[in-house]
Design an enzyme around this catalytic site. Structure first.
Site, PDB file in Angstrom:
ATOM      1  NE  ARG A  60      -2.209  -2.305   2.887  1.00  0.00           N
ATOM      2  CZ  ARG A  60      -2.547  -2.732   4.081  1.00  0.00           C
ATOM      3  NH1 ARG A  60      -3.590  -2.232   4.675  1.00  0.00           N
ATOM      4  NH2 ARG A  60      -1.836  -3.638   4.695  1.00  0.00           N
ATOM      5  CD  GLU A  97       1.123 -10.119  17.961  1.00  0.00           C
ATOM      6  OE1 GLU A  97       0.588  -9.548  17.002  1.00  0.00           O
ATOM      7  OE2 GLU A  97       0.513 -10.454  18.990  1.00  0.00           O
TER       8      GLU A  97
HETATM    9  P1  AMP Z   1       3.917  -1.933  11.926  1.00  0.00           P
HETATM   10  O1  AMP Z   1       5.182  -2.569  11.399  1.00  0.00           O
HETATM   11  O2  AMP Z   1       3.426  -2.579  13.190  1.00  0.00           O
HETATM   12  O3  AMP Z   1       4.042  -0.429  12.053  1.00  0.00           O
HETATM   13  O4  AMP Z   1       2.783  -2.252  10.886  1.00  0.00           O
HETATM   14  C1  AMP Z   1       2.691  -1.485   9.747  1.00  0.00           C
HETATM   15  C2  AMP Z   1       2.198  -2.260   8.547  1.00  0.00           C
HETATM   16  O5  AMP Z   1       1.139  -3.182   8.847  1.00  0.00           O
HETATM   17  C3  AMP Z   1       1.668  -1.293   7.529  1.00  0.00           C
HETATM   18  O6  AMP Z   1       2.225  -1.635   6.275  1.00  0.00           O
HETATM   19  C4  AMP Z   1       0.175  -1.450   7.570  1.00  0.00           C
HETATM   20  O7  AMP Z   1      -0.313  -1.501   6.260  1.00  0.00           O
HETATM   21  C5  AMP Z   1      -0.109  -2.751   8.313  1.00  0.00           C
HETATM   22  N1  AMP Z   1      -1.019  -2.590   9.459  1.00  0.00           N
HETATM   23  C6  AMP Z   1      -0.710  -2.745  10.775  1.00  0.00           C
HETATM   24  N2  AMP Z   1      -1.765  -2.561  11.590  1.00  0.00           N
HETATM   25  C7  AMP Z   1      -2.811  -2.252  10.755  1.00  0.00           C
HETATM   26  C8  AMP Z   1      -4.201  -1.922  10.983  1.00  0.00           C
HETATM   27  N3  AMP Z   1      -4.735  -1.867  12.218  1.00  0.00           N
HETATM   28  N4  AMP Z   1      -4.967  -1.657   9.908  1.00  0.00           N
HETATM   29  C9  AMP Z   1      -4.433  -1.702   8.654  1.00  0.00           C
HETATM   30  N5  AMP Z   1      -3.154  -2.006   8.370  1.00  0.00           N
HETATM   31  C10 AMP Z   1      -2.331  -2.286   9.414  1.00  0.00           C
END
Ligand code: AMP
Length: 177
Positions: A60, A97
Site C-alpha cells: 500500500r 509479532e
Molecule cells: P507496523 O510494522 O506494526 O508499524 O505495521 C505497519 C504495517 O502493517 C503497515 O504496512 C500497515 O499496512 C499494516 N497494518 C498494521 N496494523 C494495521 C491496521 N490496524 N490496519 C491496517 N493495516 C495495518
C-alpha cells in the site's frame, strides 16, 4: 491532524486479520477520487522540502508513495518483500509479532547522501518502518522524514521513528487501537 473528511472515507473492519485488530482499510479512500487526490495534496503540503526519492513500502506504500512522487516530481524506490526484485538486492530481516519478515531493495537504487522520504499507508508498531529506515541508511541514504496516511499512536511507532531521528507526518490518527 483532523482531516475528518478523509477519515470518513477509511473503513474499519473489526477482527481482521485476527480477533482484536481494528483493520483500517484504505481501499475505500482510494475509491473516492476527490478523497484520494486530497490525501496526496495534504501529504505533499505536510512533508517539507522535496526529497530526492520517495521510498514506498510494499504494497500500500506503493500507491501513496507513487502518487506523492508524481505530485512532488521526485523519483521512487521500491522496498519489496523478499525475492521480488530482479536485480542485485540488499535486504533486512525484522521481527513480527510471530516470526520475522524481510524487505529488500535494489542495491544500486539509492546514491549515498540521497535525501529519502519514507511512505506507507499506516504506522502501527513501527517495526516495518524502522527496518526500512535501517535498510535505506545502510545504503547511504539520508532519511529524516516519513509520511503516513494513518497513525495508530498508542502502538508507539511514530515515537520510535522520532527517537531514530525521523520526523513523522500522518494525516489521520486513531487513538485507542
Ligand atoms: P507496523 O510494522 O506494526 O508499524 O505495521 C505497519 C504495517 O502493517 C503497515 O504496512 C500497515 O499496512 C499494516 N497494518 C498494521 N496494523 C494495521 C491496521 N490496524 N490496519 C491496517 N493495516 C495495518
Amino acid at each position: 491532524m483532523a482531516n475528518d473528511d478523509l477519515k470518513a472515507l477509511v473503513r474499519t473492519i473489526p477482527d481482521y486479520p485476527k480477533p482484536g485488530i481494528q483493520f483500517r482499510d484504505i481501499t475505500t479512500l482510494l475509491l473516492d477520487g476527490a478523497g484520494f487526490a486530497a490525501t496526496i495534496e495534504r501529504l505533499a503540503a505536510a512533508t517539507g522540502p522535496v526529497p530526492d526519492l520517495i521510498a514506498g513500502i510494499e504494497a500500500r506504500g506503493f500507491i501513496f508513495g507513487a502518487a506523492l512522487a508524481h505530485r512532488l516530481g521526485c523519483g521512487m524506490v521500491l522496498l519489496r518483500k523478499k525475492n521480488k526484485l530482479p536485480g542485485r538486492v540488499t535486504g533486512i530481516n525484522y521481527a513480527l509479532e510471530y516470526g520475522q519478515d524481510r524487505i529488500e531493495m535494489h542495491a544500486d537504487a539509492v546514491a549515498p547522501g540521497a535525501r529519502v522520504l519514507l511512505v506507507d499507508d499506516l504506522i502501527a508498531t513501527g517495526g516495518t518502518a524502522l527496518a526500512a529506515v535501517e535498510l535505506l541508511r545502510g545504503a547511504g541514504a539520508v532519511v529524516e522524514r516519513a509520511a503516513f496516511v494513518i497513525d495508530l499512536p498508542d502502538l508507539g511507532g511514530a515515537a520510535r521513528l522520532a527517537a531514530a531521528g525521523v520526523a513523522v507526518t500522518a494525516l489521520l490518527g486513531y487513538g485507542g487501537d
